[in-house]
Design an enzyme around this catalytic site. Structure first.
Site, mmCIF file in Angstrom:
data_model
loop_
_atom_site.group_PDB
_atom_site.id
_atom_site.type_symbol
_atom_site.label_atom_id
_atom_site.label_comp_id
_atom_site.label_asym_id
_atom_site.label_seq_id
_atom_site.Cartn_x
_atom_site.Cartn_y
_atom_site.Cartn_z
ATOM 1 N N SER A 1 33.143 81.549 33.276
ATOM 2 C CA SER A 1 32.565 82.006 32.011
ATOM 3 C C SER A 1 31.844 83.347 32.193
ATOM 4 O O SER A 1 31.139 83.561 33.176
ATOM 5 C CB SER A 1 31.568 80.955 31.513
ATOM 6 N N ILE B 1 27.953 78.080 41.775
ATOM 7 C CA ILE B 1 26.622 78.482 41.367
ATOM 8 C C ILE B 1 26.700 79.523 40.245
ATOM 9 O O ILE B 1 27.695 80.247 40.143
ATOM 10 C CB ILE B 1 25.808 79.080 42.545
ATOM 11 N N ASN B 2 25.652 79.579 39.400
ATOM 12 C CA ASN B 2 25.478 80.736 38.536
ATOM 13 C C ASN B 2 24.902 81.869 39.406
ATOM 14 O O ASN B 2 24.896 81.768 40.637
ATOM 15 C CB ASN B 2 24.563 80.372 37.352
ATOM 16 N N CYS C 1 21.472 80.401 32.988
ATOM 17 C CA CYS C 1 21.542 81.841 32.694
ATOM 18 C C CYS C 1 20.173 82.466 32.944
ATOM 19 O O CYS C 1 19.192 82.076 32.313
ATOM 20 C CB CYS C 1 21.956 82.084 31.237
HETATM 21 C C1 SIN Z 1 24.720 86.442 30.416
HETATM 22 O O1 SIN Z 1 25.343 86.437 29.329
HETATM 23 O O2 SIN Z 1 23.587 86.947 30.503
HETATM 24 C C2 SIN Z 1 25.319 85.844 31.641
HETATM 25 C C3 SIN Z 1 25.535 84.395 31.496
HETATM 26 C C4 SIN Z 1 24.943 83.598 32.608
HETATM 27 O O3 SIN Z 1 24.427 84.132 33.583
HETATM 28 O O4 SIN Z 1 24.977 82.364 32.528
#
Ligand code: SIN
Length: 303
Positions: free
Chosen positions: A21, A192-193, A131
């Site tokens: 994503s 991981i994010n 996020c």
């Molecule tokens: C973002 O849109 O800031 C990134 C999304 C994320 O880090 O989950």
């Protein structure tokens, strides 16, 4: 003959490669470059209840082994995602997709998740509690086990799809976060994010990113991601999706040995828009190099 198929939460995936994503839009944008039906699935750009314009520019800073982003969950809002983005995607991608859902409150998460319940184009929800680029939401839900438990259990009550929870690496104990979301009813975990980072502009001494910090991803985070996938998958009973700095088929195999059933490719799509295609195409020969016939057999094999 290399067998790339993997079973995950009752569904057979033609291969484990899924664009992560935020690094692949809503997918259809890439259909101009190649037939995206080769992808195992797609995790769409993070979706929130209301439209979001994202953070002020600049929101990207380059690094030696990756980049920092602070996009701020820019998206057209759940209604337009369903009525426009997913409709465009259905024309060029015939398999089911994963919807990444972000939010600032439990209500925002639950309302957004509910809208996808009857949508057959959607395989599962990836609940983004990680996020780092929004105030009072996102990662705030994903760095304390009790807060994460509360959110995930309330989303679980309304979510009729497989529920995958995306964890943040910005914690000291990733296993306790994983156990909390498992206990709250998550069907799977993705990790991981991004890691919180920053860069400074030497011309003025100010941060490059407008909101000072952002999320670091890219090849530099791969060993950290691999370690966390290993630790989590060996301490929970639900399946794990691994991601973080994966750039090639060799690293996909490492992720799967560590315990990932599926592997998401993130920042590498920004460096090379053909990255997922190349990885899918190189997997059979790399599997052959290591005597692997069925990809599924190696999942979690590393002791
Ligand atoms: C973002 O849109 O800031 C990134 C999304 C994320 O880090 O989950």
């Amino acid at each position: 003959m290399a067998n790339l198929k993997v079973k995950f939460l009752g569904k057979e995936f033609k291969n484990p490669i899924i664009p992560a994503s935020g690094c692949f839009g809503f997918g259809y944008e890439f259909a101009e470059l190649y037939d995206i039906n080769i992808l195992g699935s797609i995790s769409c750009k993070g979706t929130t209840l209301a439209p979001r314009y994202g953070n002020p520019l600049p929101r990207i800073a380059e690094c030696k082994a990756g980049l920092i982003n602070s996009i701020g969950l820019q998206n057209p809002g759940v209604d337009k995602v369903i009525s426009e983005e997913l409709v465009k995607l259905a024309k060029v991608y015939k398999d089911q997709v994963i919807i990444n859902v972000g939010g600032h409150s439990i209500m925002e998460y639950t309302e957004t998740v509910k809208r996808f319940n009857g949508n057959d184009q959607v395989f599962g929800i990836e609940l983004n509690i990680s996020c780092p680029n929004v105030d009072g939401g996102g990662m705030a839900f994903g760095i304390d086990p009790a807060t994460a438990y509360d959110l995930v259990s309330q989303v679980r009550r309304v979510c009729k799809k497989p529920l995958i929870v995306k964890l943040s690496p910005n914690v000291t104990d990733i296993v306790s976060m994983a156990k909390a979301v498992e206990a709250a009813g998550a069907d799977a975990i993705s990790l991981i994010n991004t890691l919180v980072g920053m860069r400074i502009n030497l011309r003025n001494g100010e941060p490059i990113i407008s909101v000072k910090k952002g999320g670091y991803s890219g090849p530099g985070v791969f060993p950290v991601a691999l370690r966390m996938v290993y630790e989590v998958s060996h301490n929970v009973s639900i399946p794990v999706i691994g991601m973080g700095g994966v750039t090639n088929a060799y690293e996909v195999l490492e992720m799967m040995y560590a315990g990932a059933s599926l592997v998401m490719i993130g920042a590498q799509n920004l460096i090379d828009p053909y990255a997922c295609k190349k990885i899918i195409e190189e997997l059979p020969s790399v599997m052959q190099e290591y005597g692997i016939v069925n990809l599924e057999d190696i999942i979690g094999r590393t002791k």
